[in-house]
Structures are given as C-alpha cells and as structure tokens.
Design an enzyme around this catalytic site. Structure first.
Site, PDB file in Angstrom:
ATOM      1  N   ASP A 294     -65.674  62.550  54.375  1.00  0.00           N
ATOM      2  CA  ASP A 294     -65.830  63.987  54.133  1.00  0.00           C
ATOM      3  C   ASP A 294     -67.307  64.248  53.813  1.00  0.00           C
ATOM      4  OD1 ASP A 294     -65.132  66.605  53.551  1.00  0.00           O
ATOM      5  OD2 ASP A 294     -64.444  66.158  51.513  1.00  0.00           O
TER       6      ASP A 294
ATOM      7  N   ASP B 219     -62.230  73.443  55.179  1.00  0.00           N
ATOM      8  CA  ASP B 219     -61.604  74.160  54.064  1.00  0.00           C
ATOM      9  C   ASP B 219     -61.143  75.562  54.443  1.00  0.00           C
ATOM     10  OD1 ASP B 219     -62.216  71.885  52.753  1.00  0.00           O
ATOM     11  OD2 ASP B 219     -63.898  72.713  51.624  1.00  0.00           O
TER      12      ASP B 219
HETATM   13  C1  NOJ Z   1     -64.141  69.000  50.827  1.00  0.00           C
HETATM   14  C2  NOJ Z   1     -63.055  68.756  51.831  1.00  0.00           C
HETATM   15  O1  NOJ Z   1     -63.174  69.643  52.906  1.00  0.00           O
HETATM   16  C3  NOJ Z   1     -61.716  68.848  51.154  1.00  0.00           C
HETATM   17  O2  NOJ Z   1     -60.714  68.613  52.087  1.00  0.00           O
HETATM   18  C4  NOJ Z   1     -61.664  67.864  50.010  1.00  0.00           C
HETATM   19  O3  NOJ Z   1     -60.446  67.973  49.346  1.00  0.00           O
HETATM   20  C5  NOJ Z   1     -62.805  68.118  49.035  1.00  0.00           C
HETATM   21  N1  NOJ Z   1     -64.044  68.083  49.736  1.00  0.00           N
HETATM   22  C6  NOJ Z   1     -62.834  67.111  47.905  1.00  0.00           C
HETATM   23  O4  NOJ Z   1     -63.068  65.851  48.407  1.00  0.00           O
END
Ligand code: NOJ
Length: 968
Positions: free
Chosen positions: A566, A642
């Site tokens: 990520d 997200d």
């Molecule tokens: C950003 C990511 O897009 C999300 O899916 C993740 O839960 C958070 N970072 C925390 O790692």
C-alpha cells in the site's frame, strides 16, 4: 489514504484527523491544477497552429531497423532526433529526443518486456516538402511533412492518425541555468551572437554547446531568429514560452513546498489527431466514466500517482496509479496510443463533435456538410523523452494483444486469489482473527483469505509482528492453513527511521534509501512517523527487498502468507501533494521527477519476486498494490483505493475496473462495502453482489468504521451475501480460465461490451454493465431501492440466457429485468459453454478435485463452445512442466464433444463431469454418452419444456478425458 500534509504529528493524531474528516470530500487545494503545474501551464499556453518545428528531410537515415531524421525548432535552433519504427504486429513507434542533450534524459526502463521485432522500412515517395515511408506488410504508410513538421499515418487511403497536426510538439531542451548576473551578460553577448548567427546560419540547425544552450534560446525573441521565427514571435510558440522563462521554470513552489528543479524546464508534449473517432477510453486511474470526456474548459486528465484522501468522483484528478495508454474506438476500428513516459503527465482531449446532440450530428450527416468526427489528444509530460507506440489494431482484441506484446500480460493468479478476501483496518489480534474465521465457518460463507493491515506490525515496522497482539503468528497462520485458508499482511514501502529496527539499519548502511538532492537519506512522514523510502528503482535494493520475504528473514511468515503493498505512490504525508519531492534522487542520479509513476510498479515487482524466491521459484506470488504503471499487470492485483460506502462509489467501481482492464490490469477490484463510512445493509449486499462479479473480490473498511463481517446484518442479509459469495465460487473455473486466457493473450477478463461487439455503437458509452471474458454479461444492481434494471443485450441475431431463470432472450434489445434483493442480473451468451463447480466449500483449496457442471448455452444455430483451464492452482508447473489441462467443449449437430484445446499440457485430476445443463435445447428421445473407449451409455436427463432447459445427470466421465454426448 493520507492525512493532510503539513507539520509532523504523531500517527495517533493523524488517525484522529482522518476519522473526523470522514464526512468531508477531497481537499482539492492539496493537489495541483494544470495552471499550478508549471510545465502544464506552459504547454497549454502554446496554442494550436504555430509549430516552430521543421523536419530536415535531407537528414533521413534509413537503417535496417529504424528511420532517423532531424527536427529543428526554427526559433531556438535546437535540433531533435526523430526515430521511427514499424514494429511487427501493426505497431508504429515514434521517438523524439534531443540530438545533443546537455546530459542524458530519462528513458523508461523495465516496462517493455522485450524490444519488439521490427519491420523493414522503405522510402516509397518523396517530393519537395514531404517524404513517404512504408512501415511493413500491413500497408501502413507514414507521410512526413517538412514544414511545419507533421506526420500522417495511413492505411491504404484511410488516414488513421496524424501527429503534430495541431503543432503542439513541445520539447524543452536541457539548458544551463543563468543566474541574474550572467543572465544579463549572456543576454547581451547572446544577442550579438544571435545576430551573427542569423546572418550566417539562417536555416541550418547547429548543435548548441553547453554554454550556448541558454544564451541562444534567451535571444530568439529579440532578434527574431530566422525569417519564419520573426513572424512567429508575435504568436505564442513553444520557443517564446521557453524564452520568457517565466517564474517557476527553475524553481516552483506549491503550498509550502519548493521544487528546486536543478535541470530547469524539461517537459515534452505532442498531439495526435484521430479522424473518425468519437470515443476514447483508458489512461487510468481516474474516478470517471469509462468513456473519457473532452477536457476543453477544464483540467486535462492527470497521470501522477497520488494518495488522494477521499477522492471525488467524475473528474480528471490523478489517483494512485497511472497507465499512459489511451484507446480510441469506432465501429470501424480500434487504435491505441501508448505514451511511454513515467513523469507527471497530463492528457488533453478535444473533439469536434463534443457537445453536439445525436440529432445535430444526424442533421450534419443528412445535409452532407458535417465534418468527419475527430478526437484530438495531447500528451504533456514533465521530463523524459517522447516515446510513443501507435497500436493500430484494427480490432479491440488486436490492440489488447499489441499492448500485451509490449508490456506483458496479466500474471496468472494463484487460484485462491480469485476467491473471496476478508479485510479490514484492522483485525486486532490473533483472537480477533480466530473469531472472524470462526464466523465464516459458522455461517457457511466461503472465504479464502483474511487480511492484516498496518496495526499488525510492531509500531508499523513492516516485516515484524506486534508482540502483544500477534505473539504467535506462525501458529495463527498454521491454524488458517489447516482450514485451507491464507492470510495477507501489509508491507508498505516507507520504513520507520529507528536505529533499533533491523530493516532500517540494513537499508541505511547499504545506501539503499532514496536520497535528497543534497545526498542525505530522504525522509518523510508516514504511518510510522519519520520514515525513509527504499529506492526500488535500484536493482540491488530490489534484490535485497526480495530476500526479506525468505521465511527466515520475515520471521513468523509461512507459505500461506501473502503481501499487500500500500502507500506506494509513494505516499509521503509531509511531501508536496502527499508524495515525494520531485528533486529527490534515485539510483543512477535520476530525479524522482523522471520516474515518479514507476515507483509503485517496482515495489510490487520486488515483492512478487520475493515471494517467488522464498518458494525456490516454485509458487506463483500474490501481491496487491495500490500504485501502478504500465506493466504492473505482470506482478499481481490492484484495487481502486479508498472509496466510500456510497452508492455512487459502488457505481464507479465498474468503469474504473473496466478502464484498468483496458490498460492491461485485469486483476482489479474495489473495496466491497466502501472504505470510508458505514454502509447500510442494502448497499453492502448490493456491493457483495457486484464484487462477486469483479476480478478481485475483497471487502475492506477503514479503522473507524463499524464492524461489518457478513453475519452482522441479520439472517436475511447474511443469506444474500452468502449466496453472492457462493455464486462467485461456483463460477471459479470460468474465472480461472478467463484469467488464463488473459495471461496468454492480453485480453482483459472484465471488458466493456464494445470489445465483444465492436460494431455496435449502442455499446460505446455503456459502463454500468460489462462482459466477463466472452460469455457472461453482468449488470449489477447499483441503485438504491431498485425494482428493476434496464439491460442492453447486444448482438444481432444472438440470444442470451438469464443465469438465474435460464430464460432465453433475443438480441439486440434493451430488456427490463425486475429485481429483488437477491437478484444479480447476469446473462450467458448463446453459443458459449461455462464450466462451474457447484459443491459448496469453505475455500478454493477445498474445491480441488470437485466435479464440474457445464452450462451449454445454445446459439440460435444450435451451437456452443467454451473451454476450461485446470492446473494445481498455485505453482509455475503449468509453464515449466506443461502440467495443465486445457479442455475444449464444442456443441454442434446435437453432439457435445470434449477434446483437448492444447495437447501440450497434461495434468492428473480425479475431477469428473457431474452434470451438463443445455440451455435452449429441445427434448431428445435419448441421450448417449460415448467415452473415448468407443462404448456407449445412456444418460438420465430431464427436460423443462417451458424454458427449453435440458439437464443431463451424471455423465461421470473424467474432466480430462475425451468424450462425446449425443442427443438423439
Ligand atoms: C490506505 C489504504 O488505501 C487502505 O486500504 C488501508 O487500510 C490504509 N492505508 C491503512 O493501511
């Protein structure tokens, strides 16, 4: 997800800020508009029709592979080198770089899988102001016009694409910086020099020396340069834009960040005109409709990998990944433009039919006065060179194949990765994991993978486990393995700066971190607090990173642990636009500016390599990445980042994944349920139903959301979710075969209707329904409170079968399908065979060896065909040892035949044929099975007269054998 950039804050406060902000939309002021991005503004300042470039036709050199000739900017006199290739398989490559750059310019490495084989070029015509080259056997010809320079690509008499027809070629040559004192001196010296130069070298390009570079260019405006340049000086040209050296050329400030730009302005740009095309697609990642819009009057589409907090829908803002591939499609042909540049890029799209109503267009047509519809595309990148591939199709499948030949195909995922994934930020500890796992057992919901987000690691030190929450990771993983399940843990590419952390110490002592412009380790703020960023562009660093996945390096890891990368845009909370400073320095001395969009690809590449190595080269990796670039498909899966628990976000997951697929990234999904906010039960159920028909199927949620495992919404809803997930599992043989085909040939698994029905203009703007491979058409319900959906069934003279009712429908037509909460409108195309495994199991591994059912959907001609790919689902043996089965099923003349689609492969499996369901069949008098040994057995069958569905019970043959079933 990122917090607002700015001052350093403890991570806890950051989360609080994130949580509080969940009701807000993106803060646009954190991200540049074109106007705020110096090179984009400069390039957009150049209006069409004033190109200062001339092609020096007499400089043509025709090598065995390429044609090379010089272009010269008649104002600055800086010469460029134009290189042209005809590549095998209908691809033309155009490269433009400086003939004598002050220093090398970045050329994107590691994206092309091979140097594509070339065709022989020949000069087929020449006159005073132009030159014609033939580009190989497909009959493509390239007309190069001297002045202003342009190129027209033709096939026969048809013009396919023009290059620089609008005169927007823009090339900011490397130059010396002038300080204000030397500026003045060089200005007067240069002015004198320029006068002399124009007297003696009117039209001849020269090679600027390092010192002359700046002076010469600074003077053109005052002296007028050549005659033509004199006329052009009134008009805005690239040269005048350069000469002005507006503030921001050597230093650019955005919010609190200053980009020092040690190399000054270095951008490149070029325009392409596409006559006959009104529909363009691709250039992910944008949260927008599948069909791209014109950008006139707004910002161009931006390609710059960014961590955008709470992204907005239906706009051209950049997101986490970038693939600079644009497709143009018309009823007559498909064409692709692949702009191989990894720097920040903007894409302008304009069209002469934009805004015209269908009626207006019709009127134009009837009056005979309408112009040919045309789309113009302009690419602008901050650095590098112009390196572009024109993929000339002519079909959508051909363009997909051409792109795959250049950048590779989708890696074949391990079978488990096509199952259902359960994630949230975070599963808190080992007990929590065990309880969630138990939930799946108790509610009989299949699930292959549980995910652990950043909280599982010890203080966000990746490759470690929080000692109090996850004290015995190996035991936890083994418990999952015993249930034939897997786990994914997150490993982000920002490394906590902490002298007690081995990973950090090694990276630092080996000199593997990205550097600042001053040579120290680049540090920024991210989840762990102060973090440094491994330089994934360095092959040695990547080898080291890969070695970290060895079982003895990544302590507590086991065979069933896989990886999530990520924040690999990279996300830097304290950096400009939440990313790395462009003047940071990578391996080889390249600036981050040059390769920003490649960083995420390298992270996923190195991680996938690590997983392969830990298995001694035996097993296929699974790595999910948020950032990507062209070629990322070779390393695993991607998702849309997200999103939010909103109906519009559910809707947009379809065009987003479709555009990923068009750009080669077949393994795409979106967070089921929506990442931010809490979905109501209806939205969650609908999202599961849609997600079950998208390639990567994972539920995920923000730290601050309420728990939402499938059984937390009451009996009725868990039943609906269970049904959706089971439907996914039943179709896994079909999905896996589709992925195999994509892996072999580059076609997207999830594809727009127009890829299958290229001549049907009704399909060109559809993005609420799509095809999986060539057999299933899906129209998920994405409206709240929906009572029905309108489904367009394409294909003149074709038929479709509703997968739920098995009812037959004739095409083309727009069908109103009434829906209830359990409906997922899916149709099987007449003429196809879809294999399923219908035994309910807990995970894919448990399905190994399960019997198959074939759904044979007859065409109006009473025919059908389909296939099935089968292997061990996890190793590279299919490739290295030909251990696979690829079966072909053909129905014709009332006989269903099973044969080998590929005799090279063999694979031993006990799996057998449990049932055959023939859709659209009449009632036979008898059904006979003829195995390969020549014997004959009668089969039991049942015929439903109302739906014309014929079900054959227990043929019992092995799935790998040849046989025939005859309806008499
Ligand atoms: C950003 C990511 O897009 C999300 O899916 C993740 O839960 C958070 N970072 C925390 O790692």
């Amino acid at each position: 997800m990122a917090a607002a950039p700015g001052r350093r804050r403890p991570a806890v406060l950051l989360w609080a800020a994130v949580c509080l902000a969940t009701a807000l939309a993106v803060d646009r002021s954190n991200f540049k508009t074109c106007e705020q991005s110096g090179f984009c503004r400069r390039q957009r300042g150049l209006q069409p029709g004033h190109s200062p470039y001339r092609a020096l036709l007499e400089s043509l050199q025709l090598g065995p592979d390429a044609a090379r000739l010089q272009l010269v900017n008649e104002v600055t006199k800086v010469p460029l080198l134009l290189e042209l290739w005809g590549l095998q398989g209908n691809v033309t490559r155009i490269r433009i770089k400086e003939l004598n750059p002050l220093r090398p310019r970045f050329e994107v490495p590691d994206v092309l899988v091979a140097e594509p084989p070339v065709e022989r070029l020949a000069v087929t015509g020449r006159d005073e102001g132009s030159l014609e080259l033939s580009l190989g056997p497909a009959g493509h010809r390239l007309l190069v016009t001297e002045k202003p320079f342009r190129m027209d690509l033709l096939q026969g008499r048809e013009l396919l694409c023009s290059v620089n027809a609008r005169g927007l070629l823009f090339f900011e040559h490397l130059r010396q910086r002038r300080d204000s004192f030397s500026d003045k001196v060089s200005s007067s010296v240069g002015s004198l020099w320029d006068k002399i130069k124009t007297l003696f070298h009117r039209d001849t390009p020269r090679e600027p020396t390092a010192e002359e570079g700046g002076a010469a260019e600074g003077q053109e405006e005052t002296t007028g340069g050549t005659e033509d340049a004199g006329t052009q000086s009134e008009k805005p040209t690239e040269a005048t834009a350069e000469a002005a050296e507006e503030p921001g050329s050597w230093e650019e400030t955005f919010k609190t960040h200053t980009d020092t730009k040690p190399n000054g302005p270095t951008s490149v740009g070029l325009d392409f005109s596409l006559p006959g095309f009104e529909h363009v697609y691709g250039i992910p990642e944008h949260a927008d409709s599948l069909r791209l819009r014109t950008t006139e009057g707004g910002d161009p589409y931006r390609l710059y990998n960014l961590d955008v907090f709470q992204y907005e829908l239906y706009n051209p803002m950049a997101l986490y990944g970038s693939v600079p591939l644009l497709l143009a499609h018309s009823a007559r042909r498909t064409l692709g433009i692949f702009w191989l540049n990894a720097a920040e890029t903007w894409v302008d799209i304009s069209s002469n039919t934009a805004g015209k109503t269908l009626f207006g267009k019709l009127l134009d047509y009837m009056q005979g006065g309408g112009e040919t519809p045309q789309t113009d595309v302009r690419w602008m990148s901050e650095s590098g060179i112009v390196d572009v591939f024109l993929l000339l199709g002519p079909t959508p499948a051909a363009v997909a194949g051409q792109y795959a030949a250049l950048t590779g195909t989708q890696a074949l995922p391990p079978l488990f990765a096509l199952g259902y994934h359960q994630s949230r930020w975070n599963y808190n500890d080992e007990e929590d994991v065990a309880a969630v796992e138990r939930g799946f057992e108790e509610h009989a919901v299949p699930c292959d993978v549980l995910w652990l987000d950043i909280e599982h690691a010890d203080g966000k030190r990746y490759f470690t486990w929080d000692p109090s929450k996850f004290p015995r990771p190996r035991d936890m993983l083994q418990r999952l393995a015993a249930k034939k399940r897997k786990m994914v843990s997150i490993v982000d590419p920002h490394i906590k700066v902490d002298s007690g952390y081995r990973v950090h110490n090694e990276l630092r002592s080996r000199g593997f971190y990205v550097k600042t412009k001053d040579g120290s380790d680049y540090e920024g703020w991210c989840w762990p607090g102060s973090a440094a960023y491994p330089d994934f562009t360095n092959p040695e660093m990547r080898a080291w990173w890969a070695s970290m996945f060895a079982y003895d390096q990544y302590e507590g890891s086991t065979e069933n642990l896989f990886t999530w990368n990520d924040m690999n845009e990279p996300s830097v909370f304290s950096g400009p636009e939440v990313t790395m400073h462009k003047d940071a320095v990578h391996h080889g001395g390249w600036e981050h500016r040059d390769l920003h969009n490649l960083y995420g690809l390298y992270v996923q590449m190195a991680t996938a390599e690590g997983q392969i190595q830990r298995s001694g080269g035996q097993h296929r990796p699974f790595v999910l990445s948020r950032a990507f670039f062209a070629g990322s498909q070779r390393y695993g899966a991607v998702w849309t980042g997200d999103n939010a628990a909103e109906w519009e976000h559910l809707k947009i997951s379809i065009p987003m994944c479709l555009s990923f697929g068009l750009a080669g990234l077949s393994f795409c999904g979106s967070d089921v349920g929506g990442f931010f906010k809490n979905p109501e039960a209806e939205l969650l159920v609908r999202w599961y139903q849609a997600g079950a028909f998208q390639p990567f199927f994972r539920a995920h949620a923000h730290l601050d959301t309420a728990r939402r495992e499938p059984w937390l919404f009451g009996e009725e809803n868990v039943a609906l979710i269970r049904a959706a997930i089971r439907q996914r599992y039943a179709l896994l043989p079909f999905w896996y075969t589709a992925f195999y085909r994509s892996h072999r040939h580059g076609l997207p698994v999830m594809r727009p209707l127009w890829m299958e029905y290229p001549e049907d203009a009704t399909t060109f703007a559809i993005d609420d329904q799509y095809m999986i491979d060539r057999a299933l058409l899906v129209h998920p319900v994405t409206e709240q409170g929906a009572r029905g959906v309108q489904v367009y069934l394409p294909g003149k003279g074709e038929v479709w079968y509703d997968v739920a009712s098995l009812q037959k429908h004739h095409a083309p037509q727009t069908l109103y399908v009434p829906v209830t909460m359990s409906s997922v409108p899916v149709f099987q195309r007449g003429g196809t065979v879809v294999p399923r495994q219908e035994r309910v199991r807990r995970s894919t591994e448990c399905m190994r060896g399960d019997p198959f059912t074939l759904y044979v959907a007859l065409s109006p001609q009473g025919t059908a065909e389909g296939d099935l790919f089968l292997d061990d689902g996890q190793s590279f043996d299919y490739e290295t040892k030909a251990r696979y089965l690829h079966r072909q099923f053909t129905f014709a003349g009332n006989t269903l035949t099973a044969s080998s689609a590929d005799p090279r492969g063999s694979f031993d499996t006990p799996a057998w044929l449990e049932r055959v369901v023939i859709l659209g069949a009449g009632k036979p008098a008898a059904v006979v099975l003829r195995p390969a040994d020549g014997s004959e057995t009668r089969l039991d069958f049942q015929h439903e007269a109302e739906t014309s569905v014929l079900t054959l019970r227990k043929p019992g043959v092995r799935i790998g054998d040849d046989w025939a079933i005859v309806l008499r």
